[in-house]
Design an enzyme around this catalytic site. Structure first.
Site, PDB file in Angstrom:
ATOM      1  N   LYS A   5     -36.914  53.579 -41.567  1.00 61.88           N
ATOM      2  CA  LYS A   5     -37.028  52.306 -42.296  1.00 61.88           C
ATOM      3  C   LYS A   5     -35.788  51.476 -42.018  1.00 61.88           C
ATOM      4  O   LYS A   5     -34.665  51.987 -42.059  1.00 61.88           O
ATOM      5  CB  LYS A   5     -37.171  52.586 -43.796  1.00 61.88           C
ATOM      6  CG  LYS A   5     -37.447  51.343 -44.637  1.00 61.88           C
ATOM      7  CD  LYS A   5     -37.591  51.684 -46.135  1.00 61.88           C
ATOM      8  CE  LYS A   5     -38.006  50.464 -46.949  1.00 61.88           C
ATOM      9  NZ  LYS A   5     -38.135  50.779 -48.389  1.00 61.88           N
ATOM     10  N   SER A  16     -42.319  48.702 -50.527  1.00 64.33           N
ATOM     11  CA  SER A  16     -41.687  48.038 -49.406  1.00 64.33           C
ATOM     12  C   SER A  16     -41.674  48.842 -48.109  1.00 64.33           C
ATOM     13  O   SER A  16     -41.476  48.275 -47.039  1.00 64.33           O
ATOM     14  CB  SER A  16     -40.238  47.715 -49.780  1.00 64.33           C
ATOM     15  OG  SER A  16     -39.493  48.913 -49.952  1.00 64.33           O
ATOM     16  N   SER A  47     -41.745  52.159 -53.810  1.00 64.35           N
ATOM     17  CA  SER A  47     -41.783  51.739 -52.414  1.00 64.35           C
ATOM     18  C   SER A  47     -42.056  52.833 -51.385  1.00 64.35           C
ATOM     19  O   SER A  47     -42.236  52.534 -50.208  1.00 64.35           O
ATOM     20  CB  SER A  47     -40.468  51.047 -52.048  1.00 64.35           C
ATOM     21  OG  SER A  47     -40.481  49.715 -52.489  1.00 64.35           O
TER      22      SER A  47
END
Lengths: 489, 490
Positions: A78, A158, A182
């Site tokens: 990420k 996210s 997330s």
């Protein structure tokens, strides 16, 4: 070789150990798949050169008899994790051109365990969002589509790049971070497994901060076992993070015994929210029955302050974010828009550098901390946070894990949930409580909705008891026997 | 608070007497090798931006980690100020934007400081002592430095200082004169130096002072205060207070009112000027720093620090009075600096303690002052002073000769006995030799002898002078006096 990308980490480790294929071949297969699925926009930065170099080094280590826990496993990272020498954006324009000179502790741990980095995964800007639509680098497309409908759907957020990449088989697993859901929400929306460990289990050092008291790293993978392997490599005390806990990391894989006889599973009545679809409700009941069938005991429990969790979260998280994001000022790194004075430079830089949702949260956060409002908002939210934690502490006197839906709905289209930010915030209704209480939570794919989209169930565990959590999750996973694949994967 | 009113301190205005009310906020840089939350070095005077870690520069994902040494120093300081040590304290973020504040917030302590209420005893000119309250002491990070003079239109930033630990020590508004404020700073600096928690060097900025000044008619409630910043010497503190109090009195006597504001001391012009209004002050949006857990201290650890504290100036002064029979004033002068107290104790070892104190406070301090030297730079060692005092005590030399010997010791660094020996300055204690010289002088001044005998006693001084001169000043003064009187009266 495309079947290589469909392996679980556990299977790939076996294959590598048996010399059925090399880390290089495994990596090349993923790079090829990434090229095929560029339309998903899962990666902000692809790092094929680094990946191949790491894969070759991994093959050498393995040949030398030194294989780490993730030796040769290609992962997506990420883009909230700082990676040495590699562009790190947090999905924001304001970090333009930012190449850290340092490696986050979690990615360092993964690479020390032999992992290979395929690239940096897309995300909502500064991890603020539930659809991956707030990324400066464009939204990520969920590989799943509704049956007979070509509408692009969100991958959740996210960690939307992470969930999409793992679902699309363009990363064996990915790192995520979870501040209000997330990891678990995007995992649920993509038919993957995502665990947010206990706050303090993974070091936050080198992860771009959103809300420090809630942020926690964790993996998204395609099985509970793979999550266990990933989490084991990511975790550990870090003296550079005062909130990371000095505790030994258990062998999470060993905890996966499949035996949950006598396990007490709590079903919180407050999670049966208004307007929840019949499908979700039915799935939840089915999940409970699956656990019961394996010898668990079901108990209805009460978590009375649940209804305050979302507003509490949307005070605390923006408050911390408003302060954490003050460092993006154009002075030392990232974007700078020159101005005629220091204040003008700040204003122009931050106006151009931050997107709408980030600005909204900075404003909310600044407001709730300001003189005259602090007591009514921030302080009150902290009090409620303590009550939410107490709800869980009380509940865990009677039960070992808690079962809830992961999300109120399956993946949605890009223009759905548009307009009213609160509608989007509701995506986190089942997940934020866990962050507020600092507990571990995992989302496991449990079935498909009427449109053929994946739905997830969430298990919540006691603090630092990821072992029980993972064991129960694997039993749930086996019972659900989720084998569906997105079309075209 | 009116019990602190002292008529001596009142200032006369056109409308009557005024009293100033003063409170001080001191920022004392903690002595530690590394910064409060990072491993970067803290040494003064390094090249710009050479002592900056990623944490200090607030790079993404960086986290603060408490430096235990700084905590220890703050607790020691709290103990030295007889203050409450808070076993639980919290680090908060103070949010504001400035180029030399990389994170956009300063980590400080707001509602729960590490040290609570304490006291400090002022040693005032004239030997008076007065107690002033300490409100609190908290730890915080220093900011970096903006350099405005390196480029015509740009500002440069040096982050070497960013993140260095400061103790903010806040006094109660207990002071009533610039003398008291100066005495407060001197005493605080002395305690910090004794403890080794801050070097107290105001010219290097490691001790900085903001002064809160208000005035009122004696007996009235507190007036509106102004905070004066940037006062970086004790002398300036006194000057700034005097100026500011007069300024406020003038406004009030003109029928105006004081605006609460921050003012800057301009040492060049000797005035304070408005910096910014408190009404427009930042809203700092304090909240607990989520990157740091509350700080919990083990009471046993605090007790251990307490047991290990050095003897502090007040205790030392009391001991010097009791053990050495010194006056409160002499003891106060000697203990003001840790080094002079140690110098004294070393010099007085086995010597007459009062005589030693006199020699150090008058002769040595006088000469050091004139030469612009510190006690640690004294060319005369403590042992050498002791040696000199020994020579006086055992009558080897007279006090008068001793002054010359001391001057030479200070010049050359030679020992007292060595100088006395080389120059033959040993006192003459032989009555025969003294008598012989007296006889010679009397014979040469028959008229004066007659006058003396006729009652002109004052002439004794003349005879002493003549004999001393003849003997090169080496006659024992007491013996000479005694023999002269005897012979003149015979």
């Amino acid at each position: 070789m495309s079947e290589l990308t469909h392996l679980t980490i556990a299977a790939a480790l076996d294959g590598l150990a048996a010399k059925k294929f090399s880390a290089r071949e495994l990596t090349e297969a993923h790079l090829a798949a990434m090229a095929k699925h560029k339309n998903l926009n899962a990666y902000i930065t692809e790092t094929p050169e680094i990946a191949l170099k790491q894969a070759d080094a991994s093959d050498q280590r393995r040949a030398g008899g030194k294989a780490g826990a993730l030796e040769g496993i290609p992962l997506g990272i990420k883009d909230l994790f700082c990676t040495e020498g590699v562009l790190t954006t947090a999905g924001s324009h304001i970090l333009d051109g930012f190449r850290p000179t340092y490696e986050s502790t979690v990615t360092r741990n993964l690479f020390d365990a032999g992992a290979v980095m395929l690239g940096k995964l897309n995300l909502d800007e500064f991890a603020m969002g539930s659809s991956n639509k707030t990324s400066y680098y464009g939204n990520v497309i969920n590989p799943w589509k509704r049956r007979g409908d070509e509408t692009d759907l969100v991958p959740g957020g996210s960690s939307g790049g992470s969930s999409a990449a793992v679902a699309a088989r363009i990363a064996m697993a990915a790192t995520g971070t979870d501040t209000g859901g997330s990891i678990r929400q995007p995992a649920a929306l993509t038919g993957t497994v995502g665990i947010k460990p206990t706050y303090g289990r993974c070091s936050r050092w080198g992860i771009v901060a959103f809300a420090s008291s809630l942020d926690q790293a964790g993996p998204i993978a395609r099985s509970v076992e793979d999550c266990a392997i990933m989490l084991g490599a990511m975790s550990g005390h870090d003296p550079k993070d005062s909130t990371s806990v000095e505790m030994p990391v258990p062998d999470f894989r060993k905890a996966l015994t499949g035996d949950i006889r006598g396990l007490k599973v709590g079903i919180p009545k407050e999670y049966r929210v208004d307007g929840m679809s019949q499908e979700i409700d039915a799935l939840w009941a089915r999940g409970a029955e699956w656990l019961k069938a394996q010898g668990a005991e079901l108990r209805e429990i009460s978590l009375p302050h649940t209804k305050y969790a979302l507003p509490t979260y949307y005070i605390i998280a923006p408050a911390e974010a408003s302060s954490n994001l003050a460092r993006y000022d154009g002075v030392r790194f990232g974007l700078r828009v020159p101005g005629n004075s220091l204040d003008e430079m700040y204003e122009l830089t931050r106006a151009a550098g931050f997107g709408k949702e980030v600005k909204r949260r900075i404003m909310i956060g600044t407001y709730v901390l300001s003189a005259g409002y602090y007591d009514a908002y921030y302080l009150q939210a902290q009090r409620i946070r303590a009550l939410i934690l107490r709800d869980f502490t009380d509940a865990f006197k009677d039960v070992d894990v808690i079962l809830t839906p992961s999300t109120p709905s399956a993946a949605f289209g890009f223009n759905e949930n548009e307009g009213d930010p609160v509608q989007m915030y509701l995506q986190d209704v089942f997940t934020v409580t866990v962050n507020l209480a600092g507990l571990p939570g995992i989302s496991v794919p449990a079935g498909l909705d009427a449109n053929g989209l994946p739905l997830g169930l969430q298990l919540i565990g006691r603090a630092f008891d990821e072992e029980t959590l993972l064991r129960s999750a694997q039993v749930l996973e086996r019972a659900a026997n989720f084998t569906a694949l997105p079309a075209g994967v | 608070m009116n019990d602190m009113t002292n008529n001596k301190n009142l200032i006369e205005g056109r409308t009557g007497m005024w009293e100033m009310v003063l409170g001080l906020e001191v920022h004392a840089q903690v002595i530690s090798k590394s910064k409060l939350f990072s491993g970067a070095a803290t040494a003064f005077g390094a090249e710009p931006n050479t002592q900056v870690s990623l944490v200090d520069a607030a790079f993404p994902g960086m986290l603060p980690v408490i430096n235990e040494v700084c905590i220890e120093q703050a607790v020691k300081t709290g103990l030295g100020l007889n203050a409450q040590i808070n076993l639980r304290s919290v680090f908060d973020r103070k949010n504001y934007f400035y180029a030399d504040l990389p994170a956009g917030y300063q980590i400080s302590q707001y509602l729960d400081p590490i040290v609570g209420k304490g006291t400090i005893i002022l040693d005032l000119p004239g030997g008076e002592h007065r107690e002033v309250g300490i409100t609190r002491l908290h730890l915080e990070q220093d900011a970096g430095k903006s350099l405005h003079d390196q480029h015509p239109s740009k500002t440069y930033v040096d982050l070497n200082r960013a993140g260095v630990a400061l103790m903010e020590i806040v006094s109660e508004p207990d002071m009533r004169s610039s003398d008291e404020a100066a005495a407060y700073l001197k005493k605080l600096r002395s305690i910090l130096r004794y403890l080794g928690t801050c070097d107290g060097n105001m010219d290097e900025g490691s001790m900085r002072c903001d002064v809160n000044v208000s005035v009122r008619k004696p007996g009235d409630g507190l007036g509106t205060r102004c905070e004066i910043k940037n006062v970086n010497s004790i002398r300036y503190v006194a000057q700034a207070i005097e100026y500011e109090a007069r300024r406020q009195i003038e406004i009030l006597e003109e029928g105006g009112s004081i605006k609460q504001e921050t003012r800057l001391w301009d040492p060049g012009k000797g005035v304070t000027r408005s910096m910014r209004s408190k009404e427009h002050a930042h809203d700092y949006r304090y909240f607990p720093d989520p990157d740091l857990l509350p700080l919990n201290l083990d009471p046993k650890w605090v007790d251990g620090l307490k047991a290990g504290l050095p003897e502090l100036p007040d205790a030392k002064r009391q001991r010097f009075i009791k053990e050495f029979g010194l006056s409160d004033y002499d003891a106060g002068v000697l203990v003001a600096e840790k080094e002079s107290a140690a110098f004294y104790e070393a010099a007085a070892k086995g010597r007459d303690p009062k005589l030693t104190a006199n020699w150090i406070t008058s002769e040595l301090f006088g000469k050091l002052n004139a030469a612009g030297l510190d006690i640690t730079e004294s060319p005369v060692s403590a042992a050498a002073v002791g040696e000199l005092v020994g020579l006086i005590s055992d009558n080897t030399i007279s006090g008068r000769i001793a002054k010359d010997v001391f001057a030479e010791m200070f010049e050359t660094g030679k020992g007292a006995a060595e100088i006395v020996e080389a120059k033959g300055l040993k006192q003459v204690l032989d009555t025969g030799a003294i008598d012989a010289e007296i006889d010679k002088v009397m014979a040469a001044n028959v008229d004066k002898v007659a006058e003396y005998k006729a009652g002109k006693d004052k002439l004794l001084g003349f005879f002493v002078g003549q004999v001393m001169k003849a003997m090169g000043g080496k006659a024992n003064p007491a013996m000479l006096n005694e023999r002269l009187r005897a012979k003149l009266s015979a």
